[in-house]
Design a protein around this motif. Sequence first.
Motif, PDB file in Angstrom:
ATOM      1  N   THR A  37      -1.134  -2.321   2.070  1.00  0.00           N
ATOM      2  CA  THR A  37      -0.029  -1.376   2.238  1.00  0.00           C
ATOM      3  C   THR A  37      -0.044  -0.331   1.135  1.00  0.00           C
ATOM      4  O   THR A  37      -0.572  -0.551   0.045  1.00  0.00           O
ATOM      5  N   ARG A  38       0.556   0.787   1.470  1.00  0.00           N
ATOM      6  CA  ARG A  38       0.741   1.893   0.519  1.00  0.00           C
ATOM      7  C   ARG A  38       2.188   2.318   0.671  1.00  0.00           C
ATOM      8  O   ARG A  38       2.559   2.876   1.710  1.00  0.00           O
ATOM      9  N   GLY A  39       2.988   1.967  -0.311  1.00  0.00           N
ATOM     10  CA  GLY A  39       4.416   2.189  -0.178  1.00  0.00           C
ATOM     11  C   GLY A  39       4.938   1.267   0.912  1.00  0.00           C
ATOM     12  O   GLY A  39       4.640   0.076   0.918  1.00  0.00           O
ATOM     13  N   SER A  40       5.663   1.813   1.860  1.00  0.00           N
ATOM     14  CA  SER A  40       6.187   1.002   2.958  1.00  0.00           C
ATOM     15  C   SER A  40       5.307   1.074   4.207  1.00  0.00           C
ATOM     16  O   SER A  40       5.655   0.540   5.249  1.00  0.00           O
ATOM     17  N   THR A  41       4.135   1.702   4.084  1.00  0.00           N
ATOM     18  CA  THR A  41       3.233   1.877   5.220  1.00  0.00           C
ATOM     19  C   THR A  41       2.083   0.877   5.183  1.00  0.00           C
ATOM     20  O   THR A  41       1.383   0.772   4.178  1.00  0.00           O
ATOM     21  N   ASP A  63      -2.945   4.120  -4.668  1.00  0.00           N
ATOM     22  CA  ASP A  63      -2.427   2.823  -5.086  1.00  0.00           C
ATOM     23  C   ASP A  63      -2.065   1.996  -3.858  1.00  0.00           C
ATOM     24  O   ASP A  63      -1.421   2.506  -2.932  1.00  0.00           O
ATOM     25  N   TYR A  64      -2.457   0.734  -3.871  1.00  0.00           N
ATOM     26  CA  TYR A  64      -2.241  -0.157  -2.735  1.00  0.00           C
ATOM     27  C   TYR A  64      -1.701  -1.496  -3.196  1.00  0.00           C
ATOM     28  O   TYR A  64      -1.876  -1.883  -4.354  1.00  0.00           O
ATOM     29  N   GLU A  65      -1.093  -2.198  -2.255  1.00  0.00           N
ATOM     30  CA  GLU A  65      -0.666  -3.565  -2.487  1.00  0.00           C
ATOM     31  C   GLU A  65      -1.355  -4.434  -1.440  1.00  0.00           C
ATOM     32  O   GLU A  65      -1.352  -4.100  -0.262  1.00  0.00           O
ATOM     33  N   GLN A  79      -1.755  -5.651  -6.895  1.00  0.00           N
ATOM     34  CA  GLN A  79      -1.747  -4.192  -6.962  1.00  0.00           C
ATOM     35  C   GLN A  79      -3.174  -3.710  -7.194  1.00  0.00           C
ATOM     36  O   GLN A  79      -3.892  -4.263  -8.041  1.00  0.00           O
TER      37      GLN A  79
END
Length: 92
Positions: A37-41, A63-65, A79
């Motif tokens: 994900t990237r932010g809420s996407t 930046d990704y999660e 992260q």
Amino acid sequence: MCAHRFFVTTTAFAETIRGKVTDPQSKPVAGARVLVTRGSTTIVTTTTGADGQFGPISVPTGDYEITVAAPGFRAAPKQVKLAANGSAEVQI
């Protein structure tokens, strides 16, 4: 006679994420759901193989999660920051 031309464009990214999911005993977690994900996407969802590995996943710089879940298994999200032409190897 009528000629048609179709052009398909795709975006190619040089940045990649790959990784391996293991349990607390360092055994691979097969069939784990991996969300990038990237932010809420949600950028991509994939599944680990029998060896616990996933990827490579091509994504743009940023930046990704990474979140992983499987029956009986949960891990804290990781992260990841990817620079231009970079790659990330994630161990979860």
